[in-house]
Design a protein around this motif. Structure first.
Motif, short mmCIF file in Angstrom:
data_model
loop_
_atom_site.label_atom_id
_atom_site.label_comp_id
_atom_site.label_asym_id
_atom_site.label_seq_id
_atom_site.Cartn_x
_atom_site.Cartn_y
_atom_site.Cartn_z
N GLN A 319 0.82 -1.20 0.00
CA GLN A 319 0.00 0.00 0.00
C GLN A 319 0.86 1.26 0.00
N ALA A 352 -6.77 -4.15 -0.08
CA ALA A 352 -6.22 -3.30 0.98
C ALA A 352 -6.83 -3.69 2.32
N LEU A 357 -3.38 -0.16 5.11
CA LEU A 357 -3.54 1.18 4.54
C LEU A 357 -3.24 2.24 5.60
N SER A 382 -11.13 2.96 4.13
CA SER A 382 -10.67 1.96 3.17
C SER A 382 -11.61 0.77 3.11
#
Length: 633
Positions: A319, A352, A357, A382
């Motif tokens: 990420q 993710a 993240l 996210s």
């Protein structure tokens, strides 16, 4: 081609604020920004005139429709460029209206390599591609000794490093491992208390009260020698140590006090770093970046969450690289939700995890690539789908401040030139023998000849005195030569991210662990060893059990011996005092390294033999030669 350009593959756009503090190209870009804005304004006006001339009928055509959209977008951006509303409209334009986010191909490829890596190989890949690791050195030098003496049998730093009385103990700490602060103060910053030393920064002048201000300003304090002259050499050493400990220094970051020293001596520092270590130093108006090389596989360097200290996972690294791939050419003002959507669109296969993240964005904010993040919404945003009506509205509307210069300064490895992740790790660590050995001396606690390839081992043997001495003088370190290798020591305990001895229960328990392991398995002079000594798992568990029984430990370690073992071995491995030997279907076996003996008491080279089954036998001492033997000789 410049290393940064092929590493990132980013197009350098003249945009951003003229002062360069919050993004853009830095000072001197105001004219370029105005020229771009004037061009957009002219195109928008021309498009509107053309639409009026063609008429409503032609507006339904595909070209006319496109022109309408472009003209409308341009008109929405440009009318507010007056003195009062320019900042707001620039913010709205930079937040992503009509601006496409395209990922950098090299960094996007790097993100997929991270996602497919194992935890250990992901750390090596991060070291090779970002080079943002700090130097790591041991402190508390031992008494001088013959360079041909082994670490196992030479003088130790145990008297300075550890152990106080077992009889008295304050609540919440270990007895033997508690250090006397008057004897060995622990200082983590550049401004130290106590008497001034050669490499110490000038003390900060405290703010004056109103009464003191009425008297007048205090005299300026500068670093001086006995003759009253300034000491540029001390300033250069402070700046070099700061860059080696923190390869990315900004004018407004936590180490801003040292940034003026770096800028003042940037030419000299750039020449020395390039000559000794092969590192490139880039110094701009508001940041300095020391582009470090990789350390090869198994370097045991990793990123950690700035707030929690949790180690990065392969998903977190992925990420991080994915976000950087979009931020190197992102507008200065970018909507938070737009960045998340662009990351999902650029790499749909990289799922993710919210924690990954959050970890990546926190690291970018810590490096000041991103400004303030929405509080507590990284993980929630996210996880929410783009069409989720329950998504946090405040995070959707939050606008991030992006510093493209810093985003482009983070990657240093060549992902665009490497065939795969292993090739990137290998390429980043490539260097001639002299440079390769000096890099290990500058970055790692100790360099053992047995770990080096043949050409590097030959160079170290031929330059055993001059090679380490040049680095020691450059960085203000002390050289410790032993039969197995060389260590550059930092008695100030500043040029390291891991300290032993150190503050905290874990560091104190780890010091006791390595001390007792050395006493148990240290080879005698008559015993042959290749350097490392194996440690039985039962011995590790038994020593940790003894430490737990004898000393007070926090509740989490009393209830979870596995956590104590994991954290203590992780600290010893990070300092290079133990090394693992992987096994196919079992946990790794551990070996104790020779320089671990410097933390134990002075060795007893003629121990009294024990009586137990597992005691060492009495060493064989040959009888003195008789007269007849001497005559034969």
């Amino acid at each position: 081609m410049d290393q940064q350009e092929y590493a990132v593959g980013a197009t350098r756009v003249a945009a951003g604020r003229p002062n360069g503090r919050t993004g853009g190209a830095g000072r001197g870009t105001a004219a370029a920004v105005l020229a771009v804005r004037e061009a957009v304004r002219t195109e928008a006006a021309g498009a509107l005139d053309a639409l009026d001339a063609v008429g409503t009928a032609d507006a339904s055509d595909t070209t006319g429709t496109t022109g309408t959209t472009d003209a409308a977008d341009a008109a929405d951006v440009e009318p507010g460029l007056g003195a009062a509303d320019g900042a707001d409209d620039t913010r709205a334009a930079g937040a992503g209206h009509g601006v496409a986010l395209s990922p950098d191909p090299g960094l996007l490829r790097l993100a997929h390599w991270f996602a497919a890596a194992t935890p250990g190989s992901a750390d090596d890949l991060c070291t090779a591609s970002f080079g943002l690791y700090p130097a790591r050195h041991l402190g508390a030098p031992a008494e001088p000794a013959d360079p041909d003496v082994s670490w196992w049998h030479g003088p130790t730093a145990h008297g300075l490093a550890s152990a106080r009385s077992r009889e008295t103990r304050a609540d919440g700490g270990l007895r033997r491992a508690r250090r006397d602060s008057a004897e060995l103060p622990v200082v983590r910053s550049g401004a130290k208390s106590g008497r001034p030393g050669r490499h110490r920064k000038p003390e900060r002048i405290p703010l004056m009260s109103e009464e003191a201000a009425s008297v007048g300003p205090p005299p300026l304090v500068v670093a001086q020698d006995r003759s009253g002259e300034e000491l540029p050499a001390a300033e250069r050493r402070i700046a070099a140590r700061l860059l080696l400990a923190h390869p990315l220094v900004t004018a407004s970051g936590p180490h801003a006090d040292g940034f003026p020293l770096i800028r003042r001596h940037r030419d000299w520092l750039a020449e020395r770093f390039d000559t000794l270590l092969g590192y490139r130093l880039d110094v701009g108006p508001w940041h300095a970046r020391l582009c470090k090389a990789g350390l090869g596989p198994g370097a045991a360097r990793r990123l950690e969450h700035p707030a929690t200290g949790a180690p990065f996972t392969p998903g977190g690294y992925a990420q991080l690289a994915l976000a950087l791939a979009l931020l190197v050419d992102a507008p200065e003002q970018l909507e938070y939700r737009r960045l998340l959507d662009a990351m999902r669109a650029a790499a749909p296969g990289l799922t993710a995890d919210p924690a990954d993240l959050d970890m990546a964005l926190a690291a970018l904010a810590g490096w000041q690539v991103l400004g303030e993040l929405p509080a507590g919404t990284a993980a929630d945003a996210s996880a929410a789908a783009p069409a989720d009506a329950d998504a946090d509205a405040s995070s959707d509307a939050f606008v991030l401040t992006v510093d493209r210069d810093l985003a482009r300064a983070v990657p240093v490895g060549p992902p665009a030139l490497a065939d795969d992740a292993a090739d990137l790790v290998r390429r980043a660590a490539e260097a001639e023998p002299a440079t390769a050995v000096r890099r290990l001396l500058a970055e790692t606690p100790a360099v053992l000849a047995a770990d080096l390839p043949e050409d590097c081992r030959t160079w170290l043997h031929e330059h055993r005195l001059s090679g380490p001495a040049a680095l020691a003088d450059f960085l203000g370190l002390e050289t410790e030569l032993r039969a197995e290798g060389v260590a550059l020591l930092d008695p100030a305990a500043e040029l390291t991210d891991l300290a032993l001895p150190g503050a905290g229960t874990l560091a104190q328990a780890t010091l006791l662990l390595v001390e007792r392991l050395v006493e148990e398995v240290r080879p005698l002079p008559a015993e042959t060893t290749e350097g490392d000594v194996p440690i039985a798992d039962a011995l590790i568990d038994g020593v940790l059990g003894d430490i737990t029984d004898e000393y007070g430990l926090p509740a989490r370690y009393l209830s979870d011996r596995t956590a104590l073992r994991r954290d203590a071995l992780d600290l010893l491995h990070g300092l290079g005092l133990i090394t693992p030997t992987p096994q196919p279907k079992r946990p790794p076996t551990w070996h104790l390294r020779p320089h671990a003996a410097r933390f134990a008491p002075a060795p007893d080279l003629h121990p009294t033999p024990g009586t137990g089954r597992h005691s060492r036998p009495a060493p064989f001492i040959p009888p003195p030669p008789g007269p007849r033997t001497e005559q034969r000789a």
